[in-house]
Write a protein that holds these residues in place. Structure first.
Motif, PDB file in Angstrom:
ATOM      1  N   ASN A  28      53.479  14.864  14.964  1.00 25.36           N
ATOM      2  CA  ASN A  28      53.883  16.500  15.550  1.00 25.36           C
ATOM      3  C   ASN A  28      53.341  17.107  16.870  1.00 25.36           C
ATOM      4  O   ASN A  28      54.298  17.369  17.692  1.00 25.36           O
ATOM      5  CB  ASN A  28      53.629  17.399  14.503  1.00 25.36           C
ATOM      6  N   ALA A  32      55.426  17.112  20.019  1.00 22.44           N
ATOM      7  CA  ALA A  32      55.621  18.348  20.878  1.00 22.44           C
ATOM      8  C   ALA A  32      55.355  18.157  22.247  1.00 22.44           C
ATOM      9  O   ALA A  32      55.855  18.743  23.171  1.00 22.44           O
ATOM     10  CB  ALA A  32      54.828  19.411  20.277  1.00 22.44           C
ATOM     11  N   ALA A  35      57.967  16.586  24.106  1.00 22.39           N
ATOM     12  CA  ALA A  35      59.036  17.403  24.438  1.00 22.39           C
ATOM     13  C   ALA A  35      58.890  18.562  25.336  1.00 22.39           C
ATOM     14  O   ALA A  35      59.726  19.043  26.365  1.00 22.39           O
ATOM     15  CB  ALA A  35      59.504  18.353  23.050  1.00 22.39           C
ATOM     16  N   MET A  36      57.764  19.049  25.306  1.00 16.08           N
ATOM     17  CA  MET A  36      57.113  20.082  26.579  1.00 16.08           C
ATOM     18  C   MET A  36      57.248  19.377  27.968  1.00 16.08           C
ATOM     19  O   MET A  36      57.476  20.006  28.860  1.00 16.08           O
ATOM     20  CB  MET A  36      55.532  20.410  26.473  1.00 16.08           C
ATOM     21  N   GLU A  61      62.136  27.373  24.706  1.00 15.32           N
ATOM     22  CA  GLU A  61      62.002  26.231  24.053  1.00 15.32           C
ATOM     23  C   GLU A  61      60.692  25.545  24.210  1.00 15.32           C
ATOM     24  O   GLU A  61      59.999  24.964  23.285  1.00 15.32           O
ATOM     25  CB  GLU A  61      63.145  25.126  24.728  1.00 15.32           C
ATOM     26  N   ASN A  62      60.098  25.863  25.282  1.00 16.62           N
ATOM     27  CA  ASN A  62      58.625  25.266  25.593  1.00 16.62           C
ATOM     28  C   ASN A  62      57.735  25.773  24.618  1.00 16.62           C
ATOM     29  O   ASN A  62      56.879  25.524  24.073  1.00 16.62           O
ATOM     30  CB  ASN A  62      58.044  25.742  27.027  1.00 16.62           C
ATOM     31  N   ARG A  64      58.496  27.383  21.509  1.00 12.55           N
ATOM     32  CA  ARG A  64      58.685  26.668  20.181  1.00 12.55           C
ATOM     33  C   ARG A  64      57.786  25.277  20.093  1.00 12.55           C
ATOM     34  O   ARG A  64      57.125  24.978  19.273  1.00 12.55           O
ATOM     35  CB  ARG A  64      60.206  26.336  20.020  1.00 12.55           C
ATOM     36  N   HIS A  65      57.910  24.359  21.022  1.00 13.89           N
ATOM     37  CA  HIS A  65      57.147  23.315  21.200  1.00 13.89           C
ATOM     38  C   HIS A  65      55.573  23.654  21.339  1.00 13.89           C
ATOM     39  O   HIS A  65      54.831  22.899  20.541  1.00 13.89           O
ATOM     40  CB  HIS A  65      57.465  22.426  22.332  1.00 13.89           C
ATOM     41  N   GLN A  66      55.230  24.610  22.034  1.00 22.46           N
ATOM     42  CA  GLN A  66      53.927  24.695  22.055  1.00 22.46           C
ATOM     43  C   GLN A  66      53.197  25.403  20.688  1.00 22.46           C
ATOM     44  O   GLN A  66      52.380  25.021  20.327  1.00 22.46           O
ATOM     45  CB  GLN A  66      53.783  26.000  23.167  1.00 22.46           C
TER      46      GLN A  66
END
Length: 139
Positions: A28, A32, A35-36, A61-62, A64-66
Motif C-alpha cells: 500500500n 502510494a 503514484a505520488m 489526487e496527491n 488521496r495517495h498521501q
C-alpha cells in the motif's frame, strides 16, 4: 487559499510509521509513493500549461495517495474542512507538508468568497496568500 485547521502536530511519528511500512515492503505504501511520483510528473506538465483546473485535480489526487501512506494522515478537522470546501466549489486541495498537521491549501474558482466563508464556518482560519510571479526567493 491556505487554511489553518486549528490543530497542528509534529509529523515525526507519521514519517516514522511510513518509513517503517516502506522498509517492510508494504505494498500500500510503495504503491502510494509510486503514484505520488506519477502525480508530480503530471503536475509539472499542468503547471507549465497553466491548467489551473488540472493542477487542482492533481493536488486532490496527491492527497488521496498521501492518505494511503498512514491512517493518521488526515485529522477529523482536515476531513471537515475538505468536505466544506468541496461543497463550496473548491477545485481541489491537500494538506500542506507531510499531512496530519495544521494547514491545508485549496484551489478555488474565480470567486473564492464561497470557499472562504465555508472554511471559516468549518472553524478554519483563512491565511493570506499571494502568488509570486518571479518564483521563490531566499534571503
Amino acid at each position: 487559499m491556505l487554511c489553518y485547521t486549528g490543530r497542528s502536530r509534529v509529523s515525526g511519528a507519521t514519517i516514522e510509521r511510513v518509513m517503517a511500512a516502506y522498509e517492510r515492503g508494504d505494498s500500500n505504501v510503495t504503491g502510494a509513493l509510486r503514484a505520488m511520483k506519477d502525480v508530480a510528473a503530471a503536475m509539472a506538465e499542468a503547471l507549465r500549461a497553466g491548467d489551473v483546473a488540472r493542477v487542482a485535480a492533481l493536488l486532490s489526487e496527491n492527497w488521496r495517495h498521501q492518505q494511503a501512506l498512514d491512517p493518521g494522515m488526515r485529522t477529523p478537522e482536515m476531513a471537515g474542512l475538505e468536505s466544506a470546501l468541496k461543497t463550496a466549489g473548491a477545485l481541489g486541495g491537500k494538506a500542506a507538508g507531510s499531512g496530519a498537521g495544521g494547514s491545508m491549501f485549496f484551489v478555488t474558482g474565480d470567486d473564492p468568497a464561497p470557499a472562504i466563508a465555508a472554511a471559516r464556518a468549518a472553524g478554519a482560519t483563512v491565511l493570506p496568500v499571494r502568488w509570486a510571479l518571479e518564483g521563490v526567493r531566499a534571503w
